[in-house]
Scaffold this active site. Structure first.
Site, PDB file in Angstrom:
ATOM      1  N   ILE A  26     -35.256  89.188  -8.619  1.00 27.46           N
ATOM      2  CA  ILE A  26     -35.506  87.752  -8.728  1.00 27.46           C
ATOM      3  C   ILE A  26     -36.985  87.426  -8.889  1.00 27.46           C
ATOM      4  CG2 ILE A  26     -33.446  87.053  -7.473  1.00 27.46           C
ATOM      5  CD1 ILE A  26     -35.101  86.813  -4.950  1.00 27.46           C
ATOM      6  N   GLY A  27     -37.852  88.431  -8.867  1.00 32.95           N
ATOM      7  CA  GLY A  27     -39.272  88.161  -9.038  1.00 32.95           C
ATOM      8  C   GLY A  27     -40.063  89.434  -9.205  1.00 32.95           C
ATOM      9  N   GLY A  71     -45.686  94.101  -6.473  1.00 33.83           N
ATOM     10  CA  GLY A  71     -44.402  94.767  -6.510  1.00 33.83           C
ATOM     11  C   GLY A  71     -43.323  93.846  -7.034  1.00 33.83           C
ATOM     12  N   GLY A 130     -44.457  90.654  -9.315  1.00 32.12           N
ATOM     13  CA  GLY A 130     -45.863  90.270  -9.270  1.00 32.12           C
ATOM     14  C   GLY A 130     -46.761  91.480  -9.261  1.00 32.12           C
ATOM     15  N   ASP A 138     -53.910  80.470  -1.573  1.00 36.30           N
ATOM     16  CA  ASP A 138     -53.307  80.433  -2.907  1.00 36.30           C
ATOM     17  C   ASP A 138     -52.179  79.402  -2.953  1.00 36.30           C
ATOM     18  OD1 ASP A 138     -52.991  81.069  -5.576  1.00 36.30           O
ATOM     19  OD2 ASP A 138     -51.729  82.816  -5.206  1.00 36.30           O
ATOM     20  N   LYS A 198     -38.918  92.049  -0.608  1.00 33.99           N
ATOM     21  CA  LYS A 198     -40.184  92.243  -1.311  1.00 33.99           C
ATOM     22  C   LYS A 198     -40.562  93.713  -1.185  1.00 33.99           C
ATOM     23  CE  LYS A 198     -44.846  90.270  -1.704  1.00 33.99           C
ATOM     24  NZ  LYS A 198     -45.779  89.241  -1.187  1.00 33.99           N
TER      25      LYS A 198
END
Length: 423
Positions: free
Chosen positions: A101-102, A107, A104, A221, A124
């Site tokens: 699902i993601g 990882g 970056g 961030d 993650k």
């Protein structure tokens, strides 16, 4: 189905042990019970020789050996058995992986379902192949910070695991986190939000950041992409991605910049910037509020150089004439060049824009002119509204909305900022 009992010496508490393909096992535990004792009983009752076991409660949280003393009577524990020389891989053994699902710089993020409790989680997964020394420190810092935070508008870290792959001489970190499936606030900012809806989201963000700042934690961030809705049917948000977060007053990394350019405060872009400050989060919160209300970011230019100049000069406009004066006042207190003169997050929490006070106008019968059907009070009301609109009509920027941006990580050299300054 009968459950065989195996009694420990000085029995004090009982629990039920469950594993796939085996009958439930009733254990009577005392204060000296160890994993090795449980393994011996498993070998007898289930005729299964194992080298490692892992225990989990019904919430999917792992139970360590030191936690056995706190097991209460009637507790159900789930056990994973392994007859290899190393502990089983948590992703393969504990979770069914549904999809990625993601992804970056650190990882990938996987959607997982716990095999026993069926709870959906975000995994993650960070491999040593993507690490440098600074990134390893960042991963450890993120884990420590998330363990310290417990707020309804901040993503929860359930567990974190570090495993070694002996054959490849590599390490891997897996963070088991709360799964949020409502999408990011970037999608909301691209739609037509009312000022009231923007206020609803903004208040949750401000409350969460105020909680962080009370603990001297700076996110570093904050951006629309890092604010997630808990579900598609909910307006509850949670802040995610504390990968570059740190503590206020900590010295910044040499020759590096942290954050995303469109959300960076002027002091972060300054060569004299030496220490992390909560004020940089405040500036980013202002950018998020602006983005939710107006559907664009306040300082975005046609290129990074223009964005940089807009930030340094605090050059932004109000592209709607229908917003409240309270909102305009709030933004004017946030978008201040000097951080010491900028409102702090606690000032923002108590700002009148979040109080949602509706101005009521009292109409009287005094001075009614029946000839034209208008009262003097109505005339004054219309005059007030007209003057209010005129006060709110400011320069409307025609610059194109730019939403294609990337995060600037700890490893990005600050040379790009120096290049922008020289232009």
């Amino acid at each position: 189905m009968s459950i065989p009992k195996f009694v420990f010496q000085k029995q004090v508490r009982s629990c039920t042990l469950i594993s796939s393909n085996f009958n439930p096992l009733c254990l009577l535990l005392n204060q000296k019970t160890k994993f090795s004792d449980i393994m011996k009983l498993i070998q007898i009752a289930w005729t299964r020789k194992v080298k490692f076991i892992r225990l989990f409660n019904t919430d999917g949280q792992e139970v360590e050996e030191s936690d056995l003393i706190n097991i209460t009577k009637g507790t159900t524990l789930f056990v994973e058995l392994c007859n290899k020389d190393s502990k089983p891989n948590i992703i393969q053994q504990q979770y069914d992986i549904i999809k990625k699902i993601g992804e970056g710089g650190q990882g990938i993020v996987l959607l997982g379902r716990h095999k026993i409790t069926k709870e959906l989680v975000a995994l993650k997964k960070i491999s040593q192949q993507t690490w440098s020394g600074q990134e390893i420190d960042g991963v450890s810092q993120e884990q420590l910070i998330l363990k310290e935070l417990d707020h309804k508008n901040i993503v929860k870290l359930y567990e974190n695991y570090s495993t070694s792959q002996a054959t490849q001489n590599q390490r891997e970190i897996t963070m088991v986190m709360e799964y949020l499936n409502g999408g990011s606030l970037l999608n909301q900012a691209n739609s037509k939000l009312t000022e009231g809806d923007a206020r609803l989201y903004s208040k949750q963000i401000v409350d969460a950041i105020a909680y962080c700042h009370e603990k001297h934690i700076v996110h570093c961030d904050l951006k629309l992409e890092n604010i997630m809705l808990t579900s598609t049917s909910s307006k509850e948000i949670k802040i995610i991605d504390f990968g570059v977060s740190t503590y206020a007053g900590q010295q910044k990394q040499i020759d590096s910049v942290v954050g995303t350019l469109s959300y960076l405060a002027p002091e972060v872009l300054s060569s004299s910037y030496k220490f992390v400050q909560p004020s940089q989060d405040v500036w980013a919160v202002g950018c998020i509020i602006y983005g939710l209300v107006f559907g664009r970011l306040p300082f975005d230019g046609n290129n990074p150089s223009e964005t940089y100049r807009n930030i340094i000069q605090c050059n932004y406009s109000i592209p709607k004439k229908t917003v409240s004066k309270d909102l305009i006042n709030l933004l004017s207190q946030i978008f201040v060049y000097h951080p010491k003169e900028r409102a702090n997050i606690f000032d923002i929490q108590t700002h009148s824009w979040f109080k949602e006070q509706t101005k009521l106008f009292k109409l009287t019968l005094t001075g009614i002119g029946f000839g034209n059907g208008r009262s003097s009070s109505v005339t004054k009301l219309n005059s007030y509204r007209q003057s209010q609109d005129e006060d709110q009509i400011l320069l409307i920027s025609k610059r194109k909305i730019i939403y294609s941006r990337r995060s600037v990580t700890r490893l990005d050299k600050i040379s790009f900022v120096n290049k922008i300054r020289s232009q």
